[in-house]
Design an enzyme around this catalytic site. Structure first.
Site, PDB file in Angstrom:
ATOM      1  NE  ARG A 121      -4.042  -2.030   1.883  1.00 18.35           N
ATOM      2  CZ  ARG A 121      -3.941  -3.078   2.691  1.00 18.35           C
ATOM      3  NH1 ARG A 121      -3.028  -3.085   3.638  1.00 18.35           N
ATOM      4  NH2 ARG A 121      -4.754  -4.093   2.553  1.00 18.35           N
ATOM      5  CE  LYS A 143      -0.252  13.893 -14.530  1.00 17.04           C
ATOM      6  NZ  LYS A 143      -0.602  14.396 -15.867  1.00 17.04           N
ATOM      7  CD  GLU A 185       7.351  15.724 -22.691  1.00 17.62           C
ATOM      8  OE1 GLU A 185       6.694  16.768 -22.536  1.00 17.62           O
ATOM      9  OE2 GLU A 185       6.824  14.579 -22.734  1.00 17.62           O
ATOM     10  CE  LYS A 227       5.933  17.245 -14.173  1.00 26.32           C
ATOM     11  NZ  LYS A 227       5.894  16.028 -14.939  1.00 26.32           N
ATOM     12  CD  GLU A 237      -3.542  16.486 -15.653  1.00 20.63           C
ATOM     13  OE1 GLU A 237      -2.421  16.000 -15.476  1.00 20.63           O
ATOM     14  OE2 GLU A 237      -4.249  16.244 -16.628  1.00 20.63           O
ATOM     15  NE  ARG A 241       1.147  16.931 -12.913  1.00 15.72           N
ATOM     16  CZ  ARG A 241       1.772  16.121 -12.092  1.00 15.72           C
ATOM     17  NH1 ARG A 241       1.489  16.139 -10.808  1.00 15.72           N
ATOM     18  NH2 ARG A 241       2.671  15.264 -12.546  1.00 15.72           N
ATOM     19  CG  ASN A 245      -1.073  16.230 -20.127  1.00 17.16           C
ATOM     20  OD1 ASN A 245      -0.063  15.557 -20.004  1.00 17.16           O
ATOM     21  ND2 ASN A 245      -2.038  16.239 -19.222  1.00 17.16           N
ATOM     22  CG  HIS A 248       1.630  15.019 -23.592  1.00 16.45           C
ATOM     23  ND1 HIS A 248       2.325  16.188 -23.842  1.00 16.45           N
ATOM     24  CD2 HIS A 248       2.468  14.251 -22.857  1.00 16.45           C
ATOM     25  CE1 HIS A 248       3.517  16.121 -23.260  1.00 16.45           C
ATOM     26  NE2 HIS A 248       3.625  14.958 -22.661  1.00 16.45           N
ATOM     27  CG  HIS A 252      -0.715  10.097 -24.833  1.00 16.00           C
ATOM     28  ND1 HIS A 252      -1.304  10.528 -23.670  1.00 16.00           N
ATOM     29  CD2 HIS A 252       0.615  10.144 -24.605  1.00 16.00           C
ATOM     30  CE1 HIS A 252      -0.369  10.821 -22.782  1.00 16.00           C
ATOM     31  NE2 HIS A 252       0.798  10.604 -23.322  1.00 16.00           N
ATOM     32  CG  HIS A 265       6.309  10.364 -24.448  1.00 19.14           C
ATOM     33  ND1 HIS A 265       4.948  10.181 -24.446  1.00 19.14           N
ATOM     34  CD2 HIS A 265       6.544  11.476 -23.689  1.00 19.14           C
ATOM     35  CE1 HIS A 265       4.387  11.132 -23.724  1.00 19.14           C
ATOM     36  NE2 HIS A 265       5.323  11.920 -23.247  1.00 19.14           N
TER      37      HIS A 265
HETATM   38  P1  NAD Z   1      12.820   5.344 -21.950  1.00 20.32           P
HETATM   39  O1  NAD Z   1      12.687   5.215 -20.515  1.00 20.32           O
HETATM   40  O2  NAD Z   1      12.308   4.243 -22.818  1.00 20.32           O
HETATM   41  O3  NAD Z   1      14.360   5.582 -22.290  1.00 20.32           O
HETATM   42  C1  NAD Z   1      14.756   5.693 -23.629  1.00 20.32           C
HETATM   43  C2  NAD Z   1      15.897   4.699 -23.971  1.00 20.32           C
HETATM   44  O4  NAD Z   1      17.121   5.217 -23.461  1.00 20.32           O
HETATM   45  C3  NAD Z   1      15.712   3.330 -23.381  1.00 20.32           C
HETATM   46  O5  NAD Z   1      16.195   2.365 -24.284  1.00 20.32           O
HETATM   47  C4  NAD Z   1      16.627   3.390 -22.156  1.00 20.32           C
HETATM   48  O6  NAD Z   1      17.056   2.123 -21.726  1.00 20.32           O
HETATM   49  C5  NAD Z   1      17.769   4.212 -22.679  1.00 20.32           C
HETATM   50  N1  NAD Z   1      18.551   4.933 -21.687  1.00 20.32           N
HETATM   51  C6  NAD Z   1      18.093   5.544 -20.575  1.00 20.32           C
HETATM   52  N2  NAD Z   1      19.083   6.238 -20.014  1.00 20.32           N
HETATM   53  C7  NAD Z   1      20.192   6.050 -20.753  1.00 20.32           C
HETATM   54  C8  NAD Z   1      21.526   6.515 -20.680  1.00 20.32           C
HETATM   55  N3  NAD Z   1      21.900   7.391 -19.759  1.00 20.32           N
HETATM   56  N4  NAD Z   1      22.408   6.084 -21.606  1.00 20.32           N
HETATM   57  C9  NAD Z   1      22.015   5.245 -22.590  1.00 20.32           C
HETATM   58  N5  NAD Z   1      20.762   4.792 -22.736  1.00 20.32           N
HETATM   59  C10 NAD Z   1      19.854   5.196 -21.828  1.00 20.32           C
HETATM   60  O7  NAD Z   1      12.134   6.687 -22.507  1.00 20.32           O
HETATM   61  P2  NAD Z   1      12.021   8.166 -21.919  1.00 20.32           P
HETATM   62  O8  NAD Z   1      11.940   9.036 -23.092  1.00 20.32           O
HETATM   63  O9  NAD Z   1      13.024   8.429 -20.881  1.00 20.32           O
HETATM   64  O10 NAD Z   1      10.599   8.153 -21.177  1.00 20.32           O
HETATM   65  C11 NAD Z   1       9.420   7.964 -21.886  1.00 20.32           C
HETATM   66  C12 NAD Z   1       8.344   7.499 -20.931  1.00 20.32           C
HETATM   67  O11 NAD Z   1       8.124   8.495 -19.949  1.00 20.32           O
HETATM   68  C13 NAD Z   1       7.016   7.231 -21.602  1.00 20.32           C
HETATM   69  O12 NAD Z   1       6.502   6.010 -21.131  1.00 20.32           O
HETATM   70  C14 NAD Z   1       6.139   8.382 -21.118  1.00 20.32           C
HETATM   71  O13 NAD Z   1       4.783   8.039 -21.050  1.00 20.32           O
HETATM   72  C15 NAD Z   1       6.726   8.643 -19.773  1.00 20.32           C
HETATM   73  N6  NAD Z   1       6.478   9.999 -19.268  1.00 20.32           N
HETATM   74  C16 NAD Z   1       5.992  10.114 -18.015  1.00 20.32           C
HETATM   75  C17 NAD Z   1       5.778  11.352 -17.481  1.00 20.32           C
HETATM   76  C18 NAD Z   1       5.322  11.491 -16.058  1.00 20.32           C
HETATM   77  O14 NAD Z   1       4.997  12.593 -15.642  1.00 20.32           O
HETATM   78  N7  NAD Z   1       5.307  10.419 -15.292  1.00 20.32           N
HETATM   79  C19 NAD Z   1       6.058  12.506 -18.229  1.00 20.32           C
HETATM   80  C20 NAD Z   1       6.563  12.361 -19.511  1.00 20.32           C
HETATM   81  C21 NAD Z   1       6.775  11.090 -20.021  1.00 20.32           C
HETATM   82  N1  GLY Z   2       3.941  15.090 -17.824  1.00 17.31           N
HETATM   83  C1  GLY Z   2       2.666  15.589 -17.427  1.00 17.31           C
HETATM   84  C2  GLY Z   2       2.542  15.801 -15.954  1.00 17.31           C
HETATM   85  O1  GLY Z   2       3.426  15.503 -15.205  1.00 17.31           O
HETATM   86  O2  GLY Z   2       1.525  16.259 -15.509  1.00 17.31           O
END
Ligand code: NAD
Ligand code: GLY
Length: 366
Positions: A121, A143, A185, A227, A237, A241, A245, A248, A252, A265
């Site tokens: 939990r 998030k 972003e 942020k 949100e 907030r 997006n 997005h 998406h 992404h």
């Molecule tokens: P990712 O986590 O897939 O990383 C991209 C690639 O880079 C992967 O292959 C990873 O293994 C590699 N990698 C990571 N760090 C590295 C490094 N230092 N050196 C070499 N390779 C490395 O993608 P991302 O772009 O980091 O994240 C995208 C995700 O984030 C999506 O799922 C998206 O929905 C999510 N997201 C979430 C939020 C939130 O607020 N929670 C906001 C924006 C995006």
């Molecule tokens: N990336 C969108 C949020 O954090 O609200």
């Protein structure tokens, strides 16, 4: 800017620091205030673990330290993968006081945060983001979650980390395509609330792509400052907030249509930003000259501007209707009044949205 910057996400008793600087993965004293109890479990993936896991284990050697190494990729951002984390935590008899440490990009951060939100939990976690996108966006704000075959990020929870520790040195191993995706972003913050930052990015985009260390650290800090301010004002949100997006809802839809992981992404968000700007011009809200500046900066960042050839306009529209911002059947979009001013609105003629999509889907390159 050089050295180490500390920002705060101000959420009362749940406030936490964002530490930004070179080599921070080697600094146990930054982790110590965020670790609760005697056990830590690092969650990483098959790509990032060979690069940074051993160093982080050394940094965390004061605690009983375990690791969970997951397969790499957006297509593994699923409930099944979260279950693998639970299996590992239970097999190691991890207690309620265990602290999870997410070492990786946004996928690892979102999965680990969600596992932390659910395990017994709720247990604490620390974000150690290693992509530009994760450093400027996904690691901050709490998030967490995973994808469902019918929609991206549809299963999740709000769960704030205890600390975000951003080691800018880790960007040295990141592929250029990933760095470019992260810039989408970064540009977003300029567009929704920081026009001065947008101008700064126009001047410095090329140097950022060359990985100028000080400029990257400055871009990360300015993004995180934006942020943190948005999250502190509207954690769940209820209002502002949603501006984060921008692009997005379109993005998406692209990610869902082409299959998670085919398009990055940030690439999908870049196209979504271009489409949001197009619709904003059609509505008479944004000047064409500003739309051109936006397209120029996205293009200079090496980001796509049109959806992939495989998607038809009506398919995009159908997938956009699955968005979390749909309320009482109305699709709310983040649209632009100017560079630096965004609004969330359902107050647009759907014919104009269709025009935007049809134009984008007919003019694309593939
Ligand atoms: P990712 O986590 O897939 O990383 C991209 C690639 O880079 C992967 O292959 C990873 O293994 C590699 N990698 C990571 N760090 C590295 C490094 N230092 N050196 C070499 N390779 C490395 O993608 P991302 O772009 O980091 O994240 C995208 C995700 O984030 C999506 O799922 C998206 O929905 C999510 N997201 C979430 C939020 C939130 O607020 N929670 C906001 C924006 C995006
Ligand atoms: N990336 C969108 C949020 O954090 O609200």
């Amino acid at each position: 800017m050089s050295g180490h910057t500390t920002l705060t996400v101000d959420l009362g008793e749940r406030s936490y620091p964002i530490e930004i600087g070179r080599g921070l993965r080697h600094r146990p004293e930054l982790f110590a205030p965020a670790v609760r109890g005697g056990q830590v479990v690092i969650v990483s993936n098959e790509t990032v673990a060979p690069l940074y896991l051993e160093e982080l284990r050394r940094t965390l050697s004061a605690w009983e330290c375990h690791e969970v190494i997951l397969p790499d990729g957006e297509r593994f951002k699923t409930l099944e993968t979260v279950s693998q984390v639970f299996d590992a935590l239970l097999a190691r008899r991890c207690e309620r006081s265990v602290t999870l440490v997410a070492l990786g990009g946004g996928v690892i951060g979102d999965i680990t945060g969600f596992a932390a939100a659910c395990y017994q939990r709720g247990v604490p976690f620390i974000q150690v983001p290693t992509t530009l996108l994760a450093q400027v966006d996904s690691s901050v704000g709490g998030k967490t979650g995973v994808n469902h075959p019918l929609g991206k990020n549809m299963i999740g929870a709000f769960h704030q980390p205890n600390a975000v520790i951003i080691d800018t040195e880790t960007l040295g191993t990141l592929e250029l395509r990933q760095l470019r995706a992260g810039l989408a972003e970064v540009i977003k913050y300029g567009l929704i609330r920081d026009p001065g930052f947008f101008s700064w990015l126009e001047l410095n985009c090329a140097a950022l792509l060359e990985r100028d260390d000080d400029l990257l650290a400055e871009a990360i800090a300015r993004s995180c400052r934006n942020k943190a301010a948005v999250v502190a004002d509207d954690e769940r949100e209820a209002g502002q907030r949603a501006l984060l997006n921008l692009g997005h809802t379109f993005g998406h839809a692209i990610e869902t249509a082409v299959g998670y992981g085919e398009w990055l992404h940030g690439e999908a968000v870049a196209v979504g930003t271009a489409l949001a700007a197009d619709l904003s011009v059609r509505l008479g809200w944004l000047q064409e000259g500003e739309r051109q500046r936006i397209l120029r900066l996205l293009a200079a960042s090496g980001l796509p501007l049109a959806p992939p050839a495989a998607i038809a306009a009506d398919e995009m529209l159908r997938l956009m209707a699955l968005d979390k911002k749909v309320s009482a059947g109305q699709l709310r979009l983040v649209l632009l009044r100017s560079i630096g001013q965004a609004v969330v609105s359902a107050d647009y003629a759907s014919a104009l949205l269709q025009e935007t999509l049809l134009t984008a889907c007919s003019g694309r390159q593939g």
